[in-house]
Design a protein around this motif. Structure first.
Motif, short mmCIF file in Angstrom:
data_model
loop_
_atom_site.label_atom_id
_atom_site.label_comp_id
_atom_site.label_asym_id
_atom_site.label_seq_id
_atom_site.Cartn_x
_atom_site.Cartn_y
_atom_site.Cartn_z
N ALA A 102 -42.06 -5.03 2.65
CA ALA A 102 -41.08 -3.97 2.47
C ALA A 102 -40.00 -4.41 1.47
O ALA A 102 -39.61 -5.58 1.45
CB ALA A 102 -40.43 -3.62 3.81
N PRO A 103 -39.51 -3.49 0.62
CA PRO A 103 -38.58 -3.86 -0.44
C PRO A 103 -37.32 -4.60 0.03
O PRO A 103 -36.92 -5.58 -0.60
CB PRO A 103 -38.21 -2.51 -1.07
CG PRO A 103 -39.42 -1.67 -0.86
CD PRO A 103 -39.95 -2.08 0.49
N LEU A 104 -36.70 -4.16 1.12
CA LEU A 104 -35.49 -4.85 1.57
C LEU A 104 -35.80 -6.28 1.99
O LEU A 104 -35.05 -7.22 1.66
CB LEU A 104 -34.86 -4.08 2.74
CG LEU A 104 -34.02 -2.86 2.37
CD1 LEU A 104 -33.53 -2.15 3.62
CD2 LEU A 104 -32.84 -3.26 1.49
N ASP B 215 -29.76 5.78 5.08
CA ASP B 215 -31.18 5.96 4.82
C ASP B 215 -31.60 7.33 5.35
O ASP B 215 -31.60 7.54 6.58
CB ASP B 215 -31.99 4.85 5.48
CG ASP B 215 -33.43 4.83 4.99
OD1 ASP B 215 -33.73 5.52 4.00
OD2 ASP B 215 -34.24 4.10 5.60
N GLU C 40 -35.01 2.13 0.63
CA GLU C 40 -35.86 1.11 0.02
C GLU C 40 -36.38 1.57 -1.35
O GLU C 40 -36.48 0.76 -2.27
CB GLU C 40 -37.01 0.76 0.95
CG GLU C 40 -36.54 0.08 2.23
CD GLU C 40 -37.66 -0.66 2.93
OE1 GLU C 40 -38.83 -0.34 2.68
OE2 GLU C 40 -37.35 -1.57 3.72
#
Length: 265
Positions: free
Chosen positions: A41-43, A99, A112
């Motif tokens: 996942a990006p985070l 979010d 993200e």
């Protein structure tokens, strides 16, 4: 292990090579590697990137420190404010971002995905800087007197960037050190590596409060990245870094465009 994972571990060596050759740029590689080759996942990828870049840059900075290429006073003026902003960004700002970031009617922009968009734009700016590869002139510090107040403000901004997207900001730090501190390019690159190392480590520490780390994956990846530094230093003796940096700039630009197209579609 899948083919993409094998490719990802190979790319870890390449990320270390970039740091060894250019004094920065490792995070430009690691975040896309984690997201697109390992499916992270990006985070979480930005957290992993901060750790890898911090440890790898620390190894790369040892030689610079031993040979006294690092200006410690300028490092302190730039880095201390940067350390504060990067820690606060990772500890409080990033977790507090809503979010989705934007939601209007049927459109929404997840946090993200917004971070990947921002990261792609930073990659394009970095690619442009590496392709142009024009050594900045002495700018405000032409008289040889560092502009400590301006360096501190710029340090705050770079720390915010590092904290938000997990990028060390080497492509920004080096020209700032030349323009605002009157440093020769070699000393600016050496000082940049030290700043990136500690900056990234502090950003990573800000994440430990709310992130569970997969050390069995992260440590081998970091080890390969460290090996890449020594490969980069060895290559540095035979091939002009300017040519390699320009080629890498084109590669980064292509990856950034790929990321934008993939996320948009």
């Amino acid at each position: 292990m899948t083919a993409s994972e094998w490719l990802g571990y190979g790319a870890a060596v390449l990320a270390g090579m970039v740091i060894g050759l250019a004094g920065g740029g490792g995070s430009i590689m690691t975040v896309p590697i984690f997201v697109y080759l390992f499916g992270i996942a990006p985070l979480l990828a930005t957290t992993y990137s901060l750790f890898v870049v911090s440890v790898t840059s620390m190894v790369g900075s040892v030689s610079h420190l031993l040979h006294r290429r690092v200006d410690l006073r300028v490092t302190a003026a730039f880095a201390l404010p940067s350390f504060v902003s990067v820690y606060l960004a990772r500890r409080f700002l990033v977790p507090a971002l809503p979010d989705p970031i934007v939601s209007y009617d049927s459109y929404s922009l997840p946090k993200e995905k917004a971070i990947l968009y921002f990261f792609s734009i930073v990659m394009l700016l970095a690619a442009r800087a590496m392709i142009r590869h024009q050594q900045p002139e002495q700018g405000e510090a032409a008289d040889g007197r560092p502009r400590y107040a301006t360096l501190s403000l710029d340090g705050l901004a770079v720390g915010l960037l590092t904290g938000t997207i997990g990028a060390g900001g080497g492509f920004l730090i080096v020209p700032m050190l030349v323009l605002l501190a009157g440093m020769p390019m070699q000393r600016a690159v050496a000082t940049s590596v030290v700043i990136i190392a500690v900056n990234s480590l502090i950003g990573f520490l800000g994440d430990l409060h709310h992130t569970e780390m997969a050390w069995n994956f992260l440590l081998p990846f970091t080890g390969l990245s460290i090996a890449g530094i020594f490969v980069g230093l060895a290559i540095n003796r035979f091939i002009p870094p300017a040519k390699l940096k320009k080629a890498f700039g084109w590669f980064v630009g292509i990856v950034a465009i790929y990321m934008l197209v993939k996320e948009i579609l």
